[in-house]
Motif scaffolding. Structure first.
Motif, PDB file in Angstrom:
ATOM      1  N   ARG A  87       0.829  -1.212   0.000  1.00  0.00           N
ATOM      2  CA  ARG A  87       0.000   0.000   0.000  1.00  0.00           C
ATOM      3  C   ARG A  87       0.862   1.261   0.000  1.00  0.00           C
ATOM      4  NH1 ARG A  87      -2.983  -1.151   4.248  1.00  0.00           N
ATOM      5  NH2 ARG A  87      -1.700  -0.009   5.726  1.00  0.00           N
ATOM      6  N   VAL A  90       3.291   2.665  -3.470  1.00  0.00           N
ATOM      7  CA  VAL A  90       2.847   3.593  -4.517  1.00  0.00           C
ATOM      8  C   VAL A  90       3.293   5.019  -4.234  1.00  0.00           C
ATOM      9  CG1 VAL A  90       0.887   2.140  -5.143  1.00  0.00           C
ATOM     10  CG2 VAL A  90       0.591   3.934  -3.418  1.00  0.00           C
ATOM     11  N   PRO A  94       3.839   5.535  -8.350  1.00  0.00           N
ATOM     12  CA  PRO A  94       2.389   5.409  -8.540  1.00  0.00           C
ATOM     13  C   PRO A  94       2.007   4.253  -9.447  1.00  0.00           C
ATOM     14  CG  PRO A  94       3.045   7.711  -8.643  1.00  0.00           C
ATOM     15  CD  PRO A  94       4.319   6.907  -8.597  1.00  0.00           C
ATOM     16  N   ALA A  97       0.832   0.642  -8.331  1.00  0.00           N
ATOM     17  CA  ALA A  97      -0.550   0.292  -8.001  1.00  0.00           C
ATOM     18  C   ALA A  97      -1.140  -0.656  -9.038  1.00  0.00           C
ATOM     19  CB  ALA A  97      -1.400   1.558  -7.905  1.00  0.00           C
ATOM     20  N   GLN A  98      -0.585  -0.657 -10.245  1.00  0.00           N
ATOM     21  CA  GLN A  98      -1.070  -1.550 -11.312  1.00  0.00           C
ATOM     22  C   GLN A  98      -0.289  -2.862 -11.383  1.00  0.00           C
ATOM     23  OE1 GLN A  98      -1.034   2.076 -12.179  1.00  0.00           O
ATOM     24  NE2 GLN A  98      -3.095   1.687 -11.382  1.00  0.00           N
ATOM     25  N   TRP A 101       0.876  -7.690  -7.649  1.00  0.00           N
ATOM     26  CA  TRP A 101       1.670  -8.062  -6.475  1.00  0.00           C
ATOM     27  C   TRP A 101       1.275  -9.452  -5.988  1.00  0.00           C
ATOM     28  CZ3 TRP A 101       5.548  -5.070  -4.381  1.00  0.00           C
ATOM     29  CH2 TRP A 101       5.624  -3.736  -4.801  1.00  0.00           C
TER      30      TRP A 101
END
Length: 272
Positions: A87, A90, A94, A97-98, A101
């Motif tokens: 969390r 990012v 950033p 986040a895509q 994981w």
């Protein structure tokens, strides 16, 4: 002569490779902001996809051997810690986040863990059990490994290797040097370029890792006790000059100097 050869090798790599100057992290409290030069032909997406396949192969093999652990208390600990650190990742990237994981535990005695390109994390049970790691210490390990992925150290290492090979193709003809001199150039490149940069990548991962752990609400001081345990478990390690990793004493000193910078982040995370 060695310095000249290194300069030519590096210059040729930058000229021939179609390199991109990139900075893969956001603002860092510990000052990790080095520009990195990557081959444009080695894209982040391609490397992430390639590693994802290798990662799944590793998990399939472990599962077939009955070594993939998804239910133990340690497996659950890893998932909780992983979610908190992912969390926060990012903040530095950033686009992470895509990433797809994943956090996996394999029952195996080695003292090892990794986070490959694209956020593929593996812990081996040996590092948790033999070192009796606390949650904070697991976060220190995981933060360090995630930092390698965020900084794309694998892609950077591949870019350097490609650059050196490209440079070597034309270096002998350009200078008219002998095979023996080329071997000297290889040694100069290895010890004058590759190893210091590898140690530099480890230091970056140490520093970014403690910041990531702190942002996730884990005590960054656990990085000290972690590496003290690792030093005790790794007696007889090779000399620092010939190693791709900083010595434990150097690593601990560097961490001690930088942990105060991230303690406010840890205190803030604890209040959330």
């Amino acid at each position: 002569m060695a310095r000249l050869l290194k300069s030519i090798a590096l210059g040729s790599a930058l000229a021939l490779a179609g390199c991109q100057a990139v900075n893969t992290t956001g603002a860092s409290a510990v000052g990790v902001d080095r520009k990195q030069y990557m081959f444009s032909m080695l894209s982040t997406q391609e490397i992430n996809q390639t590693y994802a396949q290798a990662y799944q192969d590793t998990l399939r093999k472990a599962s077939a051997q009955g070594k993939l652990d998804t239910t133990s208390s340690n497996a659950r600990r890893l998932q909780v810690i992983g979610q908190r650190l992912i969390r926060e990742a990012v903040y530095f990237r950033p686009d992470a986040a895509q990433w797809d994981w994943q956090v996996s535990l394999i029952n195996s005695p080695e003292l090892n863990a990794s986070c490959g390109p694209g956020g593929k994390i593996i812990f081996y049970s040996g590092i948790i059990n033999k070192l009796k790691l606390t949650d904070d210490e697991i976060a220190a390990v995981m933060g360090h490994e995630i930092a390698h992925a965020l900084r794309e150290h694998s892609r950077e290492a591949m870019s350097k290797a490609y650059g050196i090979e490209i440079a070597k193709l034309g270096l002998g003809a350009l200078l008219g040097v002998s095979q023996e001199t080329m071997q000297v150039a290889d040694a100069a490149v290895q010890y004058g370029m590759m190893l210091p940069n590898s140690r530099g990548a480890e230091t970056e991962a140490d520093l970014l890792g403690v910041e990531l752990a702190a942002r996730g609400g884990y005590n960054p001081n656990a990085a000290i006790t972690l590496w003290q345990k690792m030093a005790q478990a790794s007696q007889g390690a090779p000399a620092e000059f010939m190693s791709t990793h900083p010595s434990s004493s150097t690593r601990i000193q560097n961490l001690q100097a930088n942990i105060p910078k991230v303690m406010p982040l840890y205190e803030q995370a604890r209040r959330r």
